[in-house]
Design a protein around this motif. Structure first.
Motif, PDB file in Angstrom:
ATOM      1  N   ARG A   1      29.545  27.926  49.642  1.00  0.00           N
ATOM      2  CA  ARG A   1      30.123  29.238  49.978  1.00  0.00           C
ATOM      3  C   ARG A   1      29.555  30.297  49.040  1.00  0.00           C
ATOM      4  O   ARG A   1      29.121  29.991  47.935  1.00  0.00           O
ATOM      5  CB  ARG A   1      31.642  29.189  49.859  1.00  0.00           C
ATOM      6  N   HIS A   2      29.613  31.530  49.458  1.00  0.00           N
ATOM      7  CA  HIS A   2      29.093  32.630  48.644  1.00  0.00           C
ATOM      8  C   HIS A   2      30.159  33.667  48.309  1.00  0.00           C
ATOM      9  O   HIS A   2      29.884  34.624  47.594  1.00  0.00           O
ATOM     10  CB  HIS A   2      27.953  33.336  49.396  1.00  0.00           C
ATOM     11  N   ASP A   3      31.387  33.469  48.810  1.00  0.00           N
ATOM     12  CA  ASP A   3      32.396  34.517  48.742  1.00  0.00           C
ATOM     13  C   ASP A   3      33.612  34.181  47.884  1.00  0.00           C
ATOM     14  O   ASP A   3      34.641  34.837  47.991  1.00  0.00           O
ATOM     15  CB  ASP A   3      32.850  34.875  50.153  1.00  0.00           C
ATOM     16  N   ASN A   4      33.519  33.158  47.068  1.00  0.00           N
ATOM     17  CA  ASN A   4      34.614  32.876  46.144  1.00  0.00           C
ATOM     18  C   ASN A   4      34.056  32.309  44.842  1.00  0.00           C
ATOM     19  O   ASN A   4      32.968  31.754  44.802  1.00  0.00           O
ATOM     20  CB  ASN A   4      35.653  31.930  46.748  1.00  0.00           C
ATOM     21  N   TRP A   5      34.840  32.475  43.768  1.00  0.00           N
ATOM     22  CA  TRP A   5      34.398  31.968  42.477  1.00  0.00           C
ATOM     23  C   TRP A   5      34.565  30.452  42.430  1.00  0.00           C
ATOM     24  O   TRP A   5      35.378  29.871  43.135  1.00  0.00           O
ATOM     25  CB  TRP A   5      35.139  32.648  41.329  1.00  0.00           C
TER      26      TRP A   5
ATOM     27  N   LEU B   1      31.468  27.104  32.724  1.00  0.00           N
ATOM     28  CA  LEU B   1      30.522  27.990  33.386  1.00  0.00           C
ATOM     29  C   LEU B   1      31.143  28.360  34.725  1.00  0.00           C
ATOM     30  O   LEU B   1      31.447  27.486  35.532  1.00  0.00           O
ATOM     31  CB  LEU B   1      29.175  27.299  33.588  1.00  0.00           C
ATOM     32  N   VAL B   2      31.338  29.658  34.952  1.00  0.00           N
ATOM     33  CA  VAL B   2      32.044  30.128  36.139  1.00  0.00           C
ATOM     34  C   VAL B   2      31.158  31.106  36.897  1.00  0.00           C
ATOM     35  O   VAL B   2      30.652  32.079  36.315  1.00  0.00           O
ATOM     36  CB  VAL B   2      33.380  30.808  35.763  1.00  0.00           C
ATOM     37  N   PHE B   3      30.987  30.839  38.194  1.00  0.00           N
ATOM     38  CA  PHE B   3      30.261  31.760  39.062  1.00  0.00           C
ATOM     39  C   PHE B   3      31.257  32.805  39.546  1.00  0.00           C
ATOM     40  O   PHE B   3      32.161  32.513  40.327  1.00  0.00           O
ATOM     41  CB  PHE B   3      29.636  31.022  40.247  1.00  0.00           C
ATOM     42  N   THR B   4      31.118  34.033  39.045  1.00  0.00           N
ATOM     43  CA  THR B   4      32.104  35.086  39.295  1.00  0.00           C
ATOM     44  C   THR B   4      31.478  36.451  39.040  1.00  0.00           C
ATOM     45  O   THR B   4      30.394  36.536  38.449  1.00  0.00           O
ATOM     46  CB  THR B   4      33.337  34.900  38.381  1.00  0.00           C
TER      47      THR B   4
ATOM     48  N   SER C   1      39.830  40.704  36.558  1.00  0.00           N
ATOM     49  CA  SER C   1      40.312  42.074  36.798  1.00  0.00           C
ATOM     50  C   SER C   1      40.414  42.864  35.498  1.00  0.00           C
ATOM     51  O   SER C   1      40.333  44.091  35.512  1.00  0.00           O
ATOM     52  CB  SER C   1      41.661  42.048  37.510  1.00  0.00           C
ATOM     53  N   THR C   2      40.566  42.196  34.376  1.00  0.00           N
ATOM     54  CA  THR C   2      40.699  42.867  33.083  1.00  0.00           C
ATOM     55  C   THR C   2      39.357  43.092  32.397  1.00  0.00           C
ATOM     56  O   THR C   2      39.318  43.605  31.286  1.00  0.00           O
ATOM     57  CB  THR C   2      41.603  42.034  32.157  1.00  0.00           C
ATOM     58  N   GLU C   3      38.258  42.702  33.050  1.00  0.00           N
ATOM     59  CA  GLU C   3      36.913  42.858  32.494  1.00  0.00           C
ATOM     60  C   GLU C   3      36.132  43.890  33.307  1.00  0.00           C
ATOM     61  O   GLU C   3      36.495  44.210  34.432  1.00  0.00           O
ATOM     62  CB  GLU C   3      36.125  41.543  32.583  1.00  0.00           C
ATOM     63  N   THR C   4      35.040  44.337  32.749  1.00  0.00           N
ATOM     64  CA  THR C   4      34.100  45.138  33.525  1.00  0.00           C
ATOM     65  C   THR C   4      33.429  44.188  34.503  1.00  0.00           C
ATOM     66  O   THR C   4      32.760  43.236  34.093  1.00  0.00           O
ATOM     67  CB  THR C   4      33.044  45.791  32.609  1.00  0.00           C
ATOM     68  N   GLN C   5      33.642  44.431  35.778  1.00  0.00           N
ATOM     69  CA  GLN C   5      33.086  43.540  36.787  1.00  0.00           C
ATOM     70  C   GLN C   5      31.709  44.013  37.210  1.00  0.00           C
ATOM     71  O   GLN C   5      31.408  45.205  37.178  1.00  0.00           O
ATOM     72  CB  GLN C   5      34.012  43.461  37.996  1.00  0.00           C
ATOM     73  N   THR C   6      30.883  43.050  37.610  1.00  0.00           N
ATOM     74  CA  THR C   6      29.557  43.364  38.106  1.00  0.00           C
ATOM     75  C   THR C   6      29.556  43.242  39.623  1.00  0.00           C
ATOM     76  O   THR C   6      30.342  42.493  40.194  1.00  0.00           O
ATOM     77  CB  THR C   6      28.510  42.396  37.519  1.00  0.00           C
TER      78      THR C   6
ATOM     79  N   ALA D   1      40.200  31.170  45.337  1.00  0.00           N
ATOM     80  CA  ALA D   1      40.465  31.591  46.716  1.00  0.00           C
ATOM     81  C   ALA D   1      39.322  32.479  47.193  1.00  0.00           C
ATOM     82  O   ALA D   1      38.266  32.506  46.592  1.00  0.00           O
ATOM     83  CB  ALA D   1      41.801  32.316  46.773  1.00  0.00           C
ATOM     84  N   ASP D   2      39.538  33.210  48.235  1.00  0.00           N
ATOM     85  CA  ASP D   2      38.486  34.008  48.867  1.00  0.00           C
ATOM     86  C   ASP D   2      38.158  35.282  48.105  1.00  0.00           C
ATOM     87  O   ASP D   2      38.309  36.393  48.614  1.00  0.00           O
ATOM     88  CB  ASP D   2      38.885  34.337  50.313  1.00  0.00           C
ATOM     89  N   SER D   3      37.700  35.122  46.872  1.00  0.00           N
ATOM     90  CA  SER D   3      37.323  36.278  46.063  1.00  0.00           C
ATOM     91  C   SER D   3      36.379  35.822  44.961  1.00  0.00           C
ATOM     92  O   SER D   3      36.488  34.690  44.460  1.00  0.00           O
ATOM     93  CB  SER D   3      38.565  36.904  45.439  1.00  0.00           C
ATOM     94  N   LEU D   4      35.455  36.688  44.587  1.00  0.00           N
ATOM     95  CA  LEU D   4      34.568  36.404  43.465  1.00  0.00           C
ATOM     96  C   LEU D   4      35.203  36.805  42.134  1.00  0.00           C
ATOM     97  O   LEU D   4      34.684  36.503  41.071  1.00  0.00           O
ATOM     98  CB  LEU D   4      33.225  37.112  43.644  1.00  0.00           C
ATOM     99  N   GLU D   5      36.354  37.494  42.190  1.00  0.00           N
ATOM    100  CA  GLU D   5      37.072  37.884  40.989  1.00  0.00           C
ATOM    101  C   GLU D   5      37.797  36.668  40.429  1.00  0.00           C
ATOM    102  O   GLU D   5      38.633  36.071  41.107  1.00  0.00           O
ATOM    103  CB  GLU D   5      38.068  38.991  41.291  1.00  0.00           C
ATOM    104  N   LEU D   6      37.461  36.305  39.210  1.00  0.00           N
ATOM    105  CA  LEU D   6      38.089  35.145  38.576  1.00  0.00           C
ATOM    106  C   LEU D   6      39.566  35.408  38.383  1.00  0.00           C
ATOM    107  O   LEU D   6      39.964  36.436  37.821  1.00  0.00           O
ATOM    108  CB  LEU D   6      37.421  34.855  37.226  1.00  0.00           C
ATOM    109  N   ALA D   7      40.398  34.501  38.893  1.00  0.00           N
ATOM    110  CA  ALA D   7      41.845  34.660  38.817  1.00  0.00           C
ATOM    111  C   ALA D   7      42.480  33.278  38.706  1.00  0.00           C
ATOM    112  O   ALA D   7      41.831  32.260  38.952  1.00  0.00           O
ATOM    113  CB  ALA D   7      42.368  35.383  40.053  1.00  0.00           C
TER     114      ALA D   7
END
Length: 158
Positions: free
Chosen positions: A52-56, A70-73, A77-82, A149-155
């Motif tokens: 998949r390409h759409d979740n961390w 090592l996290v693909f993300t 939300s509390t970091e500067t996101q790329t 879940a369905d997000s690249l934002e690590l949560a």
């Protein structure tokens, strides 16, 4: 699909001896991972694929969900996101979100990265061995896989 895996241990066929290159390979929860240790250059590489390409997703190098990961993300939300996600090194000292910290000084160097809706993620990264928890005497690598879940934002994941 379960959000985390059991904690398998992968072992090379031998230790570093005569300038060997050792590989550790495993497939867990749709994550295919190959760790390669170049014993002469003392470089650790990871070649990881995920469909998949759409979740961390992340690989925690421990039998518990603590330690180096090592996290693909694209970040928390509390970091500067790329805009473009990458494989980042997080230090997990507890399960609370504030105890999962991105350590940019220890991030691995990107060698190759492709993110595609049809093919998912394929990433190759490397780092000097002294930037890891391993050595040339390493005989096994224990890890867990976490999938968000369905997000690249690590949560937090259940």
């Amino acid at each position: 699909r379960p959000p985390t895996s059991a904690a398998p241990t992968i072992r090379p066929t031998e230790r570093c001896a005569n300038g060997d290159v050792l590989s550790f390979t495993s497939v867990v929860s749709d994550v295919t991972m190959q760790l390669t240790l170049n014993c002469v250059a003392e470089i650790m590489s990871i070649d990881v694929s995920y469909p998949r390409h759409d979740n961390w997703f992340g690989i925690v190098f421990n039998s518990e969900m603590f330690g180096d990961a090592l996290v693909f993300t694209n970040g928390k939300s509390t970091e500067t996101q790329t805009e473009t996600p990458s494989l980042r090194l997080y230090e997990m000292t507890g399960s609370a979100a504030f105890l999962v910290t991105h350590n940019a000084d220890r991030d691995w160097t990107q060698v190759e990265l492709s993110v595609d809706a049809a093919d998912g993620v394929h990433a190759v990264y490397q780092t000097p061995l002294n930037n890891t928890i391993w050595s040339t005497q390493t005989t096994s690598v224990t890890f867990r896989v976490a999938i968000g879940a369905d997000s690249l934002e690590l949560a937090y994941h259940a």
